[in-house]
Motif scaffolding. Sequence first.
Motif, PDB file in Angstrom:
ATOM      1  N   LEU A   1       0.933  -1.315  -0.075  1.00  0.00           N
ATOM      2  CA  LEU A   1      -0.065   0.162  -0.354  1.00  0.00           C
ATOM      3  C   LEU A   1       1.322   1.317  -0.157  1.00  0.00           C
ATOM      4  O   LEU A   1       0.267   2.324   0.170  1.00  0.00           O
TER       5      LEU A   1
ATOM      6  N   ASP B   1      -4.485   3.926  -4.619  1.00  0.00           N
ATOM      7  CA  ASP B   1      -4.751   4.768  -3.684  1.00  0.00           C
ATOM      8  C   ASP B   1      -5.095   5.983  -4.801  1.00  0.00           C
ATOM      9  O   ASP B   1      -4.805   6.643  -5.700  1.00  0.00           O
TER      10      ASP B   1
ATOM     11  N   ILE C   1      -9.087   2.871  -1.920  1.00  0.00           N
ATOM     12  CA  ILE C   1      -7.992   1.696  -2.365  1.00  0.00           C
ATOM     13  C   ILE C   1      -8.725   0.795  -3.725  1.00  0.00           C
ATOM     14  O   ILE C   1     -10.104   0.501  -3.341  1.00  0.00           O
TER      15      ILE C   1
END
Length: 339
Positions: free
Chosen positions: A263, A280, A286
Amino acid sequence: DSAGDEVPGMWVGIWSAEAGQYSAAYGKAELGGADASIDDHGRIGSVTKTFTATAILKRIDSGELSLEDTIADILPDLAAAYPDVAAITIDQLLGMQSGIPDYANTGLVIQQVVDDPTIELTPSGIIDQVLTELDLEPAGTGGYSTTNYLILGEMLVAIDGRPVEEIINEVAAEAGLTSSALGAPGDNTMPDPFSHGYVMQAGAGDLATLGATVEPGTDVTDWTVSWGGAGGGMYSTIADLGAWAASGSGTSLLSDGLIEQRLTTRKTVEGLDYGLGIIDFGNGWIGHSGQLIGWEALVLYDTDTGDVAVTVVNETASLIAAEFALAAIFPDCGETLGF
Protein backbone atom coordinates in the motif's frame (compact mmCIF):
# COMPACT_ATOMS: atom_id res chain seq x y z
CA ASP A 1 -30.64 7.36 -18.18
CA SER A 2 -28.19 10.25 -18.60
CA ALA A 3 -26.03 8.11 -20.89
CA GLY A 4 -28.92 7.37 -23.24
CA ASP A 5 -28.24 4.52 -25.64
CA GLU A 6 -24.49 4.84 -25.28
CA VAL A 7 -24.22 2.51 -22.27
CA PRO A 8 -26.12 -0.74 -22.91
CA GLY A 9 -25.85 -2.03 -19.33
CA MET A 10 -24.55 -1.05 -15.90
CA TRP A 11 -23.92 -3.24 -12.86
CA VAL A 12 -23.45 -1.65 -9.43
CA GLY A 13 -22.69 -3.13 -6.02
CA ILE A 14 -22.53 -1.14 -2.76
CA TRP A 15 -21.62 -2.46 0.68
CA SER A 16 -21.81 0.31 3.28
CA ALA A 17 -21.08 -0.04 6.98
CA GLU A 18 -23.65 2.68 7.63
CA ALA A 19 -26.34 2.13 4.97
CA GLY A 20 -26.20 -1.59 4.21
CA GLN A 21 -25.99 -3.46 0.90
CA TYR A 22 -27.33 -2.64 -2.53
CA SER A 23 -26.74 -4.52 -5.78
CA ALA A 24 -28.51 -3.78 -9.05
CA ALA A 25 -28.25 -4.20 -12.79
CA TYR A 26 -29.60 -1.66 -15.24
CA GLY A 27 -30.22 -1.74 -18.98
CA LYS A 28 -29.36 -4.61 -21.26
CA ALA A 29 -26.92 -7.48 -21.05
CA GLU A 30 -27.48 -7.84 -24.79
CA LEU A 31 -28.92 -5.22 -27.08
CA GLY A 32 -32.15 -6.62 -28.47
CA GLY A 33 -31.92 -9.48 -25.98
CA ALA A 34 -31.65 -10.18 -22.26
CA ASP A 35 -32.01 -7.51 -19.61
CA ALA A 36 -29.01 -6.97 -17.34
CA SER A 37 -28.99 -9.18 -14.22
CA ILE A 38 -26.82 -8.97 -11.10
CA ASP A 39 -25.76 -12.56 -11.82
CA ASP A 40 -24.18 -11.59 -15.16
CA HIS A 41 -20.50 -12.25 -15.74
CA GLY A 42 -18.56 -9.43 -17.37
CA ARG A 43 -14.97 -8.67 -18.32
CA ILE A 44 -12.98 -6.73 -15.71
CA GLY A 45 -9.85 -5.75 -17.68
CA SER A 46 -7.00 -4.45 -15.55
CA VAL A 47 -8.67 -5.36 -12.26
CA THR A 48 -6.95 -8.65 -13.22
CA LYS A 49 -3.67 -7.00 -12.24
CA THR A 50 -4.71 -7.08 -8.57
CA PHE A 51 -5.04 -10.88 -8.77
CA THR A 52 -1.71 -11.31 -10.54
CA ALA A 53 -0.01 -9.01 -8.04
CA THR A 54 -1.51 -10.95 -5.13
CA ALA A 55 -0.24 -14.24 -6.61
CA ILE A 56 3.28 -12.78 -6.86
CA LEU A 57 3.13 -11.25 -3.37
CA LYS A 58 1.98 -14.53 -1.82
CA ARG A 59 5.13 -16.12 -3.23
CA ILE A 60 7.18 -13.35 -1.70
CA ASP A 61 5.50 -14.10 1.62
CA SER A 62 6.39 -17.79 1.21
CA GLY A 63 10.02 -17.00 0.38
CA GLU A 64 9.89 -18.31 -3.19
CA LEU A 65 10.49 -14.80 -4.53
CA SER A 66 11.68 -11.42 -3.28
CA LEU A 67 10.79 -7.93 -4.41
CA GLU A 68 14.43 -7.45 -5.45
CA ASP A 69 14.50 -10.48 -7.77
CA THR A 70 15.14 -9.39 -11.33
CA ILE A 71 13.98 -10.44 -14.76
CA ALA A 72 17.43 -12.02 -15.18
CA ASP A 73 16.90 -14.07 -12.01
CA ILE A 74 13.50 -15.49 -12.98
CA LEU A 75 13.37 -15.24 -16.79
CA PRO A 76 17.00 -15.61 -17.94
CA ASP A 77 16.06 -16.25 -21.57
CA LEU A 78 14.09 -12.98 -21.73
CA ALA A 79 16.99 -11.14 -20.09
CA ALA A 80 19.47 -12.65 -22.55
CA ALA A 81 17.34 -11.63 -25.51
CA TYR A 82 16.77 -8.10 -24.16
CA PRO A 83 19.66 -7.13 -21.86
CA ASP A 84 18.23 -3.66 -21.25
CA VAL A 85 15.46 -5.16 -19.06
CA ALA A 86 17.59 -7.76 -17.27
CA ALA A 87 18.04 -5.76 -14.04
CA ILE A 88 14.40 -4.67 -13.68
CA THR A 89 13.03 -5.95 -10.37
CA ILE A 90 9.72 -7.49 -9.36
CA ASP A 91 9.15 -4.40 -7.21
CA GLN A 92 9.50 -2.18 -10.28
CA LEU A 93 7.21 -4.38 -12.37
CA LEU A 94 4.50 -4.54 -9.69
CA GLY A 95 4.71 -0.83 -8.90
CA MET A 96 4.72 0.47 -12.50
CA GLN A 97 8.30 1.74 -12.22
CA SER A 98 9.98 -0.44 -14.86
CA GLY A 99 10.21 1.99 -17.77
CA ILE A 100 8.75 -0.72 -20.04
CA PRO A 101 6.05 0.78 -22.29
CA ASP A 102 2.38 -0.21 -22.17
CA TYR A 103 1.30 -2.18 -25.24
CA ALA A 104 -2.36 -1.67 -24.33
CA ASN A 105 -2.07 2.09 -24.69
CA THR A 106 -0.72 1.96 -28.23
CA GLY A 107 -1.93 0.62 -31.55
CA LEU A 108 0.73 -2.09 -31.43
CA VAL A 109 -1.61 -4.85 -30.27
CA ILE A 110 -5.05 -3.22 -30.44
CA GLN A 111 -4.76 -2.78 -34.20
CA GLN A 112 -4.06 -6.50 -34.59
CA VAL A 113 -7.15 -7.34 -32.54
CA VAL A 114 -9.38 -4.96 -34.51
CA ASP A 115 -8.01 -6.25 -37.82
CA ASP A 116 -8.61 -9.88 -36.78
CA PRO A 117 -10.86 -10.31 -33.70
CA THR A 118 -10.17 -14.08 -33.75
CA ILE A 119 -6.40 -13.68 -33.42
CA GLU A 120 -4.79 -15.55 -30.53
CA LEU A 121 -1.86 -13.61 -29.11
CA THR A 122 0.59 -14.97 -26.54
CA PRO A 123 2.21 -13.13 -23.63
CA SER A 124 5.69 -13.95 -24.92
CA GLY A 125 4.79 -12.71 -28.39
CA ILE A 126 3.42 -9.42 -27.07
CA ILE A 127 6.45 -8.93 -24.80
CA ASP A 128 8.76 -9.52 -27.76
CA GLN A 129 6.83 -6.99 -29.85
CA VAL A 130 7.02 -4.36 -27.12
CA LEU A 131 10.73 -4.81 -26.45
CA THR A 132 11.53 -4.89 -30.17
CA GLU A 133 9.29 -2.09 -31.46
CA LEU A 134 8.78 0.39 -28.60
CA ASP A 135 11.26 2.57 -26.75
CA LEU A 136 12.17 1.84 -23.13
CA GLU A 137 12.48 4.50 -20.45
CA PRO A 138 15.13 4.07 -17.74
CA ALA A 139 14.23 1.57 -15.04
CA GLY A 140 12.67 3.45 -12.14
CA THR A 141 10.58 5.64 -14.43
CA GLY A 142 6.97 5.61 -13.28
CA GLY A 143 4.54 4.69 -16.05
CA TYR A 144 1.45 2.49 -16.19
CA SER A 145 2.21 -0.63 -18.22
CA THR A 146 0.22 -3.80 -18.79
CA THR A 147 3.40 -5.26 -20.29
CA ASN A 148 4.79 -5.44 -16.73
CA TYR A 149 2.00 -7.80 -15.77
CA LEU A 150 2.46 -10.10 -18.73
CA ILE A 151 6.08 -10.43 -17.57
CA LEU A 152 4.92 -11.10 -13.99
CA GLY A 153 2.57 -13.75 -15.36
CA GLU A 154 5.50 -15.40 -17.14
CA MET A 155 7.41 -15.31 -13.86
CA LEU A 156 4.57 -17.15 -12.12
CA VAL A 157 4.66 -19.83 -14.79
CA ALA A 158 8.45 -20.13 -14.49
CA ILE A 159 8.47 -20.64 -10.72
CA ASP A 160 5.26 -22.70 -10.41
CA GLY A 161 5.45 -24.79 -13.57
CA ARG A 162 1.72 -24.39 -14.10
CA PRO A 163 -0.38 -22.32 -16.53
CA VAL A 164 -0.82 -18.75 -15.29
CA GLU A 165 -4.62 -19.06 -15.31
CA GLU A 166 -4.46 -21.90 -12.78
CA ILE A 167 -2.32 -19.80 -10.46
CA ILE A 168 -4.51 -16.71 -10.72
CA ASN A 169 -7.74 -18.69 -10.36
CA GLU A 170 -6.30 -20.30 -7.23
CA VAL A 171 -5.98 -16.81 -5.71
CA ALA A 172 -9.61 -16.06 -6.58
CA ALA A 173 -10.71 -19.30 -4.94
CA GLU A 174 -8.70 -18.58 -1.81
CA ALA A 175 -10.54 -15.26 -1.51
CA GLY A 176 -13.86 -17.15 -1.66
CA LEU A 177 -14.76 -16.10 -5.19
CA THR A 178 -16.84 -18.57 -7.18
CA SER A 179 -17.59 -16.70 -10.41
CA SER A 180 -14.27 -15.10 -11.33
CA ALA A 181 -11.57 -16.56 -13.54
CA LEU A 182 -8.93 -16.09 -16.18
CA GLY A 183 -9.72 -18.40 -19.06
CA ALA A 184 -7.26 -20.79 -20.65
CA PRO A 185 -5.53 -19.68 -23.86
CA GLY A 186 -8.01 -19.75 -26.72
CA ASP A 187 -11.04 -19.75 -24.42
CA ASN A 188 -12.86 -16.46 -25.04
CA THR A 189 -16.11 -17.53 -23.37
CA MET A 190 -17.75 -16.66 -20.04
CA PRO A 191 -20.18 -18.78 -18.01
CA ASP A 192 -23.93 -18.13 -18.32
CA PRO A 193 -25.36 -15.63 -17.70
CA PHE A 194 -22.98 -13.09 -19.20
CA SER A 195 -23.12 -9.63 -20.66
CA HIS A 196 -22.31 -8.86 -24.27
CA GLY A 197 -19.60 -6.26 -24.75
CA TYR A 198 -19.99 -3.29 -27.10
CA VAL A 199 -18.09 -0.50 -28.75
CA MET A 200 -20.45 2.47 -28.91
CA GLN A 201 -19.64 6.06 -29.90
CA ALA A 202 -17.42 6.72 -26.87
CA GLY A 203 -15.53 3.49 -27.31
CA ALA A 204 -15.07 4.02 -31.03
CA GLY A 205 -13.58 7.44 -30.29
CA ASP A 206 -11.29 5.96 -27.66
CA LEU A 207 -10.01 3.30 -30.05
CA ALA A 208 -9.59 5.87 -32.81
CA THR A 209 -6.95 7.63 -30.70
CA LEU A 210 -4.92 4.40 -31.02
CA GLY A 211 -5.42 4.34 -34.79
CA ALA A 212 -8.05 1.59 -34.73
CA THR A 213 -11.39 1.99 -36.49
CA VAL A 214 -14.44 0.21 -35.05
CA GLU A 215 -18.00 0.96 -36.13
CA PRO A 216 -20.12 2.29 -33.22
CA GLY A 217 -22.63 -0.32 -32.13
CA THR A 218 -20.26 -3.27 -32.74
CA ASP A 219 -20.85 -6.32 -30.53
CA VAL A 220 -17.37 -7.53 -29.50
CA THR A 221 -18.45 -10.35 -27.19
CA ASP A 222 -16.74 -13.04 -29.23
CA TRP A 223 -13.54 -11.06 -29.81
CA THR A 224 -10.30 -12.53 -28.53
CA VAL A 225 -9.29 -11.70 -24.97
CA SER A 226 -5.87 -13.31 -25.42
CA TRP A 227 -4.16 -9.91 -25.42
CA GLY A 228 -5.30 -9.25 -21.83
CA GLY A 229 -3.79 -12.28 -20.12
CA ALA A 230 -2.42 -11.77 -16.62
CA GLY A 231 -2.77 -8.02 -17.15
CA GLY A 232 -6.43 -7.85 -18.12
CA GLY A 233 -8.14 -11.05 -19.22
CA MET A 234 -10.40 -12.02 -16.29
CA TYR A 235 -14.18 -12.04 -15.90
CA SER A 236 -16.24 -11.70 -12.72
CA THR A 237 -19.64 -10.81 -11.25
CA ILE A 238 -20.77 -7.95 -9.05
CA ALA A 239 -20.98 -10.20 -5.98
CA ASP A 240 -17.47 -11.55 -6.50
CA LEU A 241 -16.06 -8.09 -7.19
CA GLY A 242 -17.58 -6.89 -3.93
CA ALA A 243 -15.93 -9.72 -2.01
CA TRP A 244 -12.62 -9.06 -3.75
CA ALA A 245 -12.82 -5.34 -3.00
CA ALA A 246 -13.54 -6.12 0.65
CA SER A 247 -10.32 -8.13 0.79
CA GLY A 248 -8.46 -4.98 -0.27
CA SER A 249 -8.09 -6.55 -3.71
CA GLY A 250 -6.28 -9.50 -2.16
CA THR A 251 -4.34 -7.49 0.42
CA SER A 252 -5.92 -9.39 3.32
CA LEU A 253 -4.29 -12.58 2.00
CA LEU A 254 -0.83 -11.17 2.75
CA SER A 255 1.37 -10.79 5.83
CA ASP A 256 1.26 -7.52 7.77
CA GLY A 257 4.70 -6.44 6.63
CA LEU A 258 3.95 -7.03 3.00
CA ILE A 259 0.58 -5.27 3.32
CA GLU A 260 2.43 -2.11 4.33
CA GLN A 261 4.75 -2.43 1.35
CA ARG A 262 1.90 -3.12 -1.04
CA LEU A 263 0.00 0.00 0.00
CA THR A 264 3.05 2.29 -0.20
CA THR A 265 2.54 4.16 -3.46
CA ARG A 266 4.70 5.92 -6.02
CA LYS A 267 3.63 8.30 -8.76
CA THR A 268 3.32 7.32 -12.40
CA VAL A 269 3.55 9.83 -15.23
CA GLU A 270 -0.22 9.43 -15.62
CA GLY A 271 -0.66 10.83 -12.10
CA LEU A 272 -1.62 7.54 -10.44
CA ASP A 273 -0.58 6.80 -6.87
CA TYR A 274 0.34 3.19 -7.57
CA GLY A 275 1.29 0.58 -4.99
CA LEU A 276 2.18 -3.04 -5.68
CA GLY A 277 -0.67 -3.94 -8.00
CA ILE A 278 -3.14 -1.52 -6.45
CA ILE A 279 -4.17 2.13 -6.83
CA ASP A 280 -4.62 4.63 -4.00
CA PHE A 281 -7.47 6.79 -5.30
CA GLY A 282 -7.37 9.11 -2.28
CA ASN A 283 -9.64 9.72 0.74
CA GLY A 284 -8.90 6.18 1.92
CA TRP A 285 -10.18 4.47 -1.24
CA ILE A 286 -8.00 1.77 -2.79
CA GLY A 287 -8.59 -0.67 -5.63
CA HIS A 288 -8.27 -0.72 -9.40
CA SER A 289 -10.06 0.16 -12.61
CA GLY A 290 -10.10 -2.00 -15.72
CA GLN A 291 -10.88 -1.92 -19.42
CA LEU A 292 -11.04 -4.60 -22.09
CA ILE A 293 -12.59 -3.89 -25.49
CA GLY A 294 -16.33 -4.09 -24.72
CA TRP A 295 -16.29 -3.61 -20.94
CA GLU A 296 -14.99 -1.43 -18.12
CA ALA A 297 -14.89 -2.09 -14.37
CA LEU A 298 -14.04 -0.34 -11.12
CA VAL A 299 -13.35 -1.93 -7.72
CA LEU A 300 -13.05 0.31 -4.64
CA TYR A 301 -12.55 -0.30 -0.91
CA ASP A 302 -12.50 2.38 1.79
CA THR A 303 -9.72 1.52 4.23
CA ASP A 304 -11.20 3.90 6.82
CA THR A 305 -14.79 2.61 6.88
CA GLY A 306 -14.76 -0.78 5.18
CA ASP A 307 -17.20 0.50 2.54
CA VAL A 308 -17.12 -1.17 -0.88
CA ALA A 309 -18.20 0.13 -4.28
CA VAL A 310 -17.91 -1.89 -7.50
CA THR A 311 -19.27 -1.41 -10.97
CA VAL A 312 -19.11 -2.82 -14.50
CA VAL A 313 -20.37 -1.38 -17.79
CA ASN A 314 -20.52 -3.28 -21.06
CA GLU A 315 -19.07 -0.53 -23.25
CA THR A 316 -15.44 0.25 -23.94
CA ALA A 317 -15.21 3.84 -22.68
CA SER A 318 -18.26 4.61 -20.55
CA LEU A 319 -17.17 3.91 -16.99
CA ILE A 320 -17.77 7.56 -16.16
CA ALA A 321 -21.52 6.92 -16.26
CA ALA A 322 -21.20 4.42 -13.40
CA GLU A 323 -18.77 6.66 -11.54
CA PHE A 324 -21.52 9.29 -11.33
CA ALA A 325 -23.68 6.70 -9.56
CA LEU A 326 -20.95 5.81 -7.07
CA ALA A 327 -20.23 9.49 -6.43
CA ALA A 328 -23.88 10.07 -5.55
CA ILE A 329 -23.67 7.39 -2.86
CA PHE A 330 -20.18 8.07 -1.54
CA PRO A 331 -19.38 11.79 -1.94
CA ASP A 332 -15.79 11.37 -0.73
CA CYS A 333 -15.33 8.67 -3.35
CA GLY A 334 -16.75 11.10 -5.88
CA GLU A 335 -14.05 13.58 -4.94
CA THR A 336 -11.36 11.00 -5.66
CA LEU A 337 -12.96 10.32 -9.06
CA GLY A 338 -13.05 14.00 -9.95
CA PHE A 339 -16.70 14.84 -9.27
